[in-house]
Scaffold this motif. Structure first.
Motif, short mmCIF file in Angstrom:
data_model
loop_
_atom_site.label_atom_id
_atom_site.label_comp_id
_atom_site.label_asym_id
_atom_site.label_seq_id
_atom_site.Cartn_x
_atom_site.Cartn_y
_atom_site.Cartn_z
N CYS A 51 0.82 -1.22 0.00
CA CYS A 51 0.00 0.00 0.00
C CYS A 51 0.85 1.27 0.00
O CYS A 51 0.42 2.30 -0.53
CB CYS A 51 -0.92 0.02 1.22
N GLU A 52 2.02 1.20 0.61
CA GLU A 52 2.82 2.41 0.83
C GLU A 52 4.26 2.22 0.34
O GLU A 52 5.22 2.48 1.07
CB GLU A 52 2.82 2.77 2.32
N GLN A 53 4.42 1.81 -0.90
CA GLN A 53 5.76 1.55 -1.42
C GLN A 53 6.62 2.81 -1.45
O GLN A 53 7.81 2.79 -1.12
CB GLN A 53 5.66 0.95 -2.83
N GLU A 54 6.02 3.92 -1.84
CA GLU A 54 6.78 5.17 -1.91
C GLU A 54 7.24 5.61 -0.52
O GLU A 54 8.39 6.02 -0.34
CB GLU A 54 5.91 6.25 -2.54
N LEU A 55 6.35 5.52 0.45
CA LEU A 55 6.72 5.88 1.82
C LEU A 55 7.81 4.96 2.35
O LEU A 55 8.76 5.41 3.00
CB LEU A 55 5.49 5.82 2.73
N TYR A 56 7.68 3.67 2.07
CA TYR A 56 8.68 2.71 2.53
C TYR A 56 10.06 3.06 1.98
O TYR A 56 11.05 3.09 2.73
CB TYR A 56 8.28 1.30 2.10
N GLN A 57 10.14 3.35 0.69
CA GLN A 57 11.42 3.71 0.09
C GLN A 57 11.99 4.97 0.73
O GLN A 57 13.20 5.08 0.96
CB GLN A 57 11.25 3.90 -1.42
N ARG A 58 11.11 5.92 1.02
CA ARG A 58 11.57 7.17 1.63
C ARG A 58 12.09 6.94 3.05
O ARG A 58 13.12 7.49 3.45
CB ARG A 58 10.43 8.19 1.64
N LEU A 59 11.39 6.10 3.81
CA LEU A 59 11.82 5.81 5.18
C LEU A 59 13.15 5.07 5.19
O LEU A 59 14.02 5.35 6.03
CB LEU A 59 10.75 4.97 5.89
N VAL A 60 13.32 4.14 4.26
CA VAL A 60 14.60 3.41 4.16
C VAL A 60 15.72 4.38 3.80
O VAL A 60 16.81 4.34 4.38
CB VAL A 60 14.50 2.28 3.12
N HIS A 61 15.44 5.26 2.84
CA HIS A 61 16.44 6.24 2.42
C HIS A 61 16.85 7.15 3.59
O HIS A 61 18.05 7.40 3.80
CB HIS A 61 15.89 7.09 1.27
N GLU A 62 15.87 7.61 4.36
CA GLU A 62 16.17 8.47 5.51
C GLU A 62 17.00 7.74 6.55
O GLU A 62 17.93 8.31 7.13
CB GLU A 62 14.86 8.96 6.15
N LEU A 63 16.69 6.48 6.77
CA LEU A 63 17.44 5.69 7.74
C LEU A 63 18.89 5.50 7.29
O LEU A 63 19.83 5.64 8.09
CB LEU A 63 16.76 4.33 7.93
N LEU A 64 19.07 5.20 6.01
CA LEU A 64 20.42 5.00 5.49
C LEU A 64 21.23 6.30 5.52
O LEU A 64 22.44 6.28 5.80
CB LEU A 64 20.35 4.46 4.06
N GLU A 65 20.57 7.41 5.26
CA GLU A 65 21.27 8.70 5.26
C GLU A 65 21.78 9.07 6.65
O GLU A 65 22.78 9.77 6.79
CB GLU A 65 20.34 9.80 4.73
N LYS A 66 21.09 8.59 7.67
CA LYS A 66 21.50 8.91 9.04
C LYS A 66 22.67 8.05 9.51
O LYS A 66 23.32 8.37 10.50
CB LYS A 66 20.32 8.71 9.99
N GLU A 67 22.91 6.95 8.82
CA GLU A 67 23.97 6.02 9.24
C GLU A 67 25.34 6.54 8.80
O GLU A 67 25.59 6.76 7.62
CB GLU A 67 23.71 4.63 8.64
N GLN A 68 26.23 6.72 9.77
CA GLN A 68 27.55 7.29 9.50
C GLN A 68 28.60 6.23 9.15
O GLN A 68 29.56 6.52 8.45
CB GLN A 68 28.03 8.09 10.73
N ASN A 69 28.40 5.02 9.65
CA ASN A 69 29.38 3.95 9.41
C ASN A 69 29.14 3.35 8.02
O ASN A 69 28.09 2.75 7.77
CB ASN A 69 29.22 2.88 10.49
N PRO A 70 30.12 3.46 7.10
CA PRO A 70 29.93 2.96 5.73
C PRO A 70 29.64 1.47 5.66
O PRO A 70 28.82 1.02 4.85
CB PRO A 70 31.25 3.29 5.04
N THR A 71 30.29 0.69 6.52
CA THR A 71 30.09 -0.77 6.51
C THR A 71 28.67 -1.12 6.94
O THR A 71 27.98 -1.92 6.31
CB THR A 71 31.10 -1.46 7.44
N VAL A 72 28.25 -0.49 8.03
CA VAL A 72 26.89 -0.73 8.53
C VAL A 72 25.86 -0.26 7.51
O VAL A 72 24.86 -0.93 7.24
CB VAL A 72 26.68 -0.01 9.88
N LYS A 73 26.13 0.89 6.91
CA LYS A 73 25.21 1.44 5.91
C LYS A 73 25.06 0.49 4.72
O LYS A 73 23.95 0.27 4.23
CB LYS A 73 25.74 2.80 5.43
N SER A 74 26.16 -0.09 4.29
CA SER A 74 26.13 -1.02 3.16
C SER A 74 25.35 -2.29 3.51
O SER A 74 24.53 -2.78 2.73
CB SER A 74 27.56 -1.37 2.75
N ARG A 75 25.61 -2.82 4.70
CA ARG A 75 24.90 -4.03 5.14
C ARG A 75 23.41 -3.77 5.29
O ARG A 75 22.57 -4.60 4.92
CB ARG A 75 25.47 -4.51 6.48
N LEU A 76 23.09 -2.61 5.84
CA LEU A 76 21.69 -2.26 6.05
C LEU A 76 20.96 -2.09 4.71
O LEU A 76 19.83 -2.56 4.54
CB LEU A 76 21.60 -0.97 6.87
#
Length: 389
Positions: A321-346
């Protein structure tokens, strides 16, 4: 049980009933008769079902009379409701269409009388004074009412009546709707802190949303808001059974919305929820709200891994139902992650969540099983650096 039923009918038919009804010995006698009838109802077996149904049918009008007369006597109200709960529970698997029609007509009238006298009016105002589980027993008639609605909502009754073509058959959905109109204003978050009542309430909600999601969807905004607010409360409950029931209810609600939209209809589009956003309060759709909430629970709170299957079932239709919102939430979460390794795994974990095992955009059983596997793998993958236990 014939003499017992006859005695109850005789007493309910007394011309002087209103003048003597509240005498202690009369109240005691009525309660004893109801308790005996309840015992018989609980002993329903295939060979006794017809006889016991006739017994119940015989006393139906008398029970409605007693409900009117004893509207201020919680003890008698409770006994009447408990008898009806056990009677329906024992009879449900045996009833044919005609018998179900009779029973639903009776239940509808019972609920209407209960509502007309506002019998449960004290519950909400006094809920804040409760201090223990024993004190909450004062509200046992509300628990009985919840169980009554749950039994009416059982698939046994729904199946029989929906398959029958009896002219004038009452709509079970109508009975449920009347019941909801009574129950939802009485259920406060204070009352839901008490385990017994909380379990009964969420059992009803999960059953109701699985069988009649469209009825809930068309409730007025206040009534719908009370239900969704209680589901949000229940998802954070310490009782795993309550959380699972709430996940089942969210799954049913989201699945209904997805299927309605797929068919070109509005679904839950007219219903909104108020949430706390970064810029203050905001209004958003039901599916958006619960998608945010489930992701929050899964990623940042003390989520129970044994509930992963139920969580996956609720999350899948929300993602559709909310594919666009899901993608946006994932993007926001990844942008907040400072560790490159963790960001890649996530990022990889989120990608695999919605793409592994040839996941498709359907809610059939095989696809749900695939997503369950995906979510378990996802939770296992990110548990090292997110708040998952």
């Amino acid at each position: 049980m014939g003499p017992v039923a006859g005695c109850l009918v005789e007493n309910a038919s007394r011309s002087d009933l209103k003048s003597v009804a509240h005498q202690p010995d009369v109240i005691y006698m009525v309660c004893c008769l109801l308790e005996r009838l309840r015992g018989a109802a609980r002993a329903t077996q295939p060979r006794t079902q017809k006889v016991l149904f006739e017994m119940g049918h015989t006393v139906m009008n008398s029970l409605l009379t007693l409900l009117e007369v004893y509207k201020n006597q919680s003890e008698v109200i409770y006994m009447i409701l408990k008898f009806v709960v056990d009677f329906i529970d024992g009879q449900a698997v045996f009833l044919d269409g005609k018998e179900t029609s009779v029973l639903m007509s009776f239940c509808l009238r019972l609920l209407q009388i209960y509502s007309s006298h506002n019998i449960g009016k004290v519950m909400l105002s006094l809920s804040s004074t409760l201090r223990s589980e024993s004190q909450s027993e004062k509200y046992k008639d509300l628990r009985a009412l919840l169980r009554l609605l749950t039994n009416i909502c059982s698939k046994d009754l729904v199946g029989f009546l929906s398959d029958s073509n009896i002219e004038g058959s009452p709509d079970i959905a109508e009975v449920i709707y009347v019941g909801l109109d009574i129950v939802t204003p009485l259920i406060s978050l204070d009352l839901l802190k008490y385990p017994k009542l909380s379990r009964d309430y969420f059992v009803l909600m999960s059953h109701l949303l699985e069988v009649y999601p469209e009825k809930v969807a068309h409730l007025n905004r206040d009534a719908f808001g009370r239900i969704t607010g209680s589901l949000e409360f229940g998802l954070r409950n310490q009782d795993g059974d309550v959380v699972e029931r709430c996940l089942t209810a969210v799954n049913a609600l989201a699945s209904y919305h997805f299927k309605e939209r797929l068919g070109g209809r509005g679904g839950l589009g007219s219903q909104v929820m108020e949430s706390e956003g970064s810029n203050g309060k905001l209004q958003e759709s039901i599916s958006s709200h619960f998608l945010r909430l489930l992701l929050q629970l899964l990623l940042f709170e003390d989520f129970r891994m044994e509930l992963a299957g139920s969580a996956a079932d609720a999350l899948l239709p929300l993602l559709f139902c909310e594919q666009e919102l899901y993608q946006r939430l994932v993007h926001e979460l990844l942008e907040k992650e400072q560790n490159p390794t963790v960001k890649s795994r996530l990022a990889l974990a989120f990608h695999n969540l919605t793409s592994s095992n040839n996941l498709s955009s359907t809610l059939d059983r095989p696809n749900r099983q695939k997503f369950r596997k995906n979510l378990r793998v996802f939770l296992g993958e990110v548990s090292g650096f997110m708040q998952i236990k």
